[in-house]
Design a protein around this motif. Sequence first.
Motif, PDB file in Angstrom:
ATOM      1  N   GLU A   1      -3.614  -0.875  -8.590  1.00  0.00           N
ATOM      2  CA  GLU A   1      -4.892  -0.165  -8.582  1.00  0.00           C
ATOM      3  C   GLU A   1      -4.864   0.989  -7.591  1.00  0.00           C
ATOM      4  N   HIS A   2      -5.632   2.022  -7.895  1.00  0.00           N
ATOM      5  CA  HIS A   2      -5.857   3.124  -6.961  1.00  0.00           C
ATOM      6  C   HIS A   2      -7.093   2.805  -6.130  1.00  0.00           C
ATOM      7  N   VAL A   3      -7.013   3.049  -4.820  1.00  0.00           N
ATOM      8  CA  VAL A   3      -8.163   2.813  -3.939  1.00  0.00           C
ATOM      9  C   VAL A   3      -8.266   3.955  -2.939  1.00  0.00           C
TER      10      VAL A   3
ATOM     11  N   VAL B   1      -1.366  -1.134  -4.286  1.00  0.00           N
ATOM     12  CA  VAL B   1      -2.462  -0.172  -4.317  1.00  0.00           C
ATOM     13  C   VAL B   1      -1.944   1.178  -3.844  1.00  0.00           C
ATOM     14  N   THR B   2      -2.498   2.230  -4.413  1.00  0.00           N
ATOM     15  CA  THR B   2      -2.123   3.582  -4.022  1.00  0.00           C
ATOM     16  C   THR B   2      -3.350   4.332  -3.541  1.00  0.00           C
ATOM     17  N   THR B   3      -3.137   5.230  -2.585  1.00  0.00           N
ATOM     18  CA  THR B   3      -4.165   6.185  -2.187  1.00  0.00           C
ATOM     19  C   THR B   3      -3.706   7.567  -2.649  1.00  0.00           C
ATOM     20  N   GLY B   4      -4.575   8.555  -2.524  1.00  0.00           N
ATOM     21  CA  GLY B   4      -4.191   9.904  -2.924  1.00  0.00           C
ATOM     22  C   GLY B   4      -4.602  10.217  -4.345  1.00  0.00           C
TER      23      GLY B   4
ATOM     24  N   VAL C   1       0.858  -1.185   0.000  1.00  0.00           N
ATOM     25  CA  VAL C   1       0.000   0.000   0.000  1.00  0.00           C
ATOM     26  C   VAL C   1       0.895   1.236   0.000  1.00  0.00           C
ATOM     27  N   LEU C   2       0.790   2.053  -1.032  1.00  0.00           N
ATOM     28  CA  LEU C   2       1.519   3.318  -1.095  1.00  0.00           C
ATOM     29  C   LEU C   2       0.542   4.427  -0.737  1.00  0.00           C
ATOM     30  N   ASP C   3       0.745   5.010   0.424  1.00  0.00           N
ATOM     31  CA  ASP C   3      -0.195   5.993   0.957  1.00  0.00           C
ATOM     32  C   ASP C   3       0.168   7.391   0.459  1.00  0.00           C
ATOM     33  N   ASN C   4      -0.630   7.873  -0.498  1.00  0.00           N
ATOM     34  CA  ASN C   4      -0.449   9.205  -1.078  1.00  0.00           C
ATOM     35  C   ASN C   4       0.976   9.431  -1.592  1.00  0.00           C
ATOM     36  N   PRO C   5       1.466   8.567  -2.481  1.00  0.00           N
ATOM     37  CA  PRO C   5       2.818   8.769  -3.025  1.00  0.00           C
ATOM     38  C   PRO C   5       2.876  10.044  -3.855  1.00  0.00           C
ATOM     39  N   ARG C   6       4.057  10.668  -3.920  1.00  0.00           N
ATOM     40  CA  ARG C   6       4.190  11.941  -4.625  1.00  0.00           C
ATOM     41  C   ARG C   6       5.049  11.846  -5.876  1.00  0.00           C
ATOM     42  N   ASN C   7       5.708  10.739  -6.114  1.00  0.00           N
ATOM     43  CA  ASN C   7       6.630  10.628  -7.237  1.00  0.00           C
ATOM     44  C   ASN C   7       6.257   9.411  -8.083  1.00  0.00           C
ATOM     45  N   LEU C   8       5.893   9.659  -9.335  1.00  0.00           N
ATOM     46  CA  LEU C   8       5.446   8.571 -10.202  1.00  0.00           C
ATOM     47  C   LEU C   8       6.567   7.589 -10.521  1.00  0.00           C
ATOM     48  N   GLY C   9       7.796   8.079 -10.586  1.00  0.00           N
ATOM     49  CA  GLY C   9       8.915   7.179 -10.806  1.00  0.00           C
ATOM     50  C   GLY C   9       9.071   6.189  -9.671  1.00  0.00           C
TER      51      GLY C   9
END
Length: 250
Positions: free
Chosen positions: A168-170, A142-145, A116-124
């Motif tokens: 997936e984004h959730v 899964v990513t949030t944000g 789970v990536l919580d509100n990541p800021r860097n697409l790389g």
Amino acid sequence: MTDHEAARALRQWREAAPDAVLLDGFHALKHALRFGADIRCAITSDKESVLALAAGLAEDMTGAFDDRVVEVPKEALRELVPKGHATQVAALATRRARVDNRQALDRRPRSAPIVVLDNPRNLGNVGAVVRLAAGFGVTGVVTTGDLDPWHTNAVRAGAGLHYATAVEHVDRDALPAGPLYALDPEGEDIRSVVLPDDALLAFGSERHGISPELRGRADRLLSLPMRPQVSSYNLATSVAMTLFHWGGPR
């Protein structure tokens, strides 16, 4: 290459481009093909070189590249993919269906964790984590944000391995079921903990860390070993260390 084949491929590209996933470069297309992506169009300005790459680096995929990739003029490829990969090949694919990703993420029992990536800021960084997740055989990422984990920059960094795991984004309140282990500097040393196969492993951004919401919901807070003078690890590094501690593919 015939003019007719090239013209048809370019027409297919322009028709598919608005809602397709860009696979930029040999390795991105190779991985997408290996993991069952629906390739809608694949083009190159030098098919002979692409087939030579396949023969040297992925002999099992040579036939697939020969069947799928159409040679087009160099100027046409540059127009469609202005900052194209040095391997001079690109493709468009269908994004994996959200319903299929959710089924994979929600299936129980689960034999490998979900990252789970919580509100990541860097697409790389997101793409690098997907690449790690595919290599370790986790259930999904899964990513949030507000970032789309299927953004072109994330897919490029993931080398086409979005098709090897469920990405997936959730929303935070719609995470898959399972015990939530959140990485936090104040958590217990991860080396003293056995991570279960059905865990959700949550990581915050380098700058802000895990959100208060997920921190409050976590079943356990874990920390990675780090010298006091060092402020943080890169996100992908933290994920790699945690997945290595979990154990990886068996």
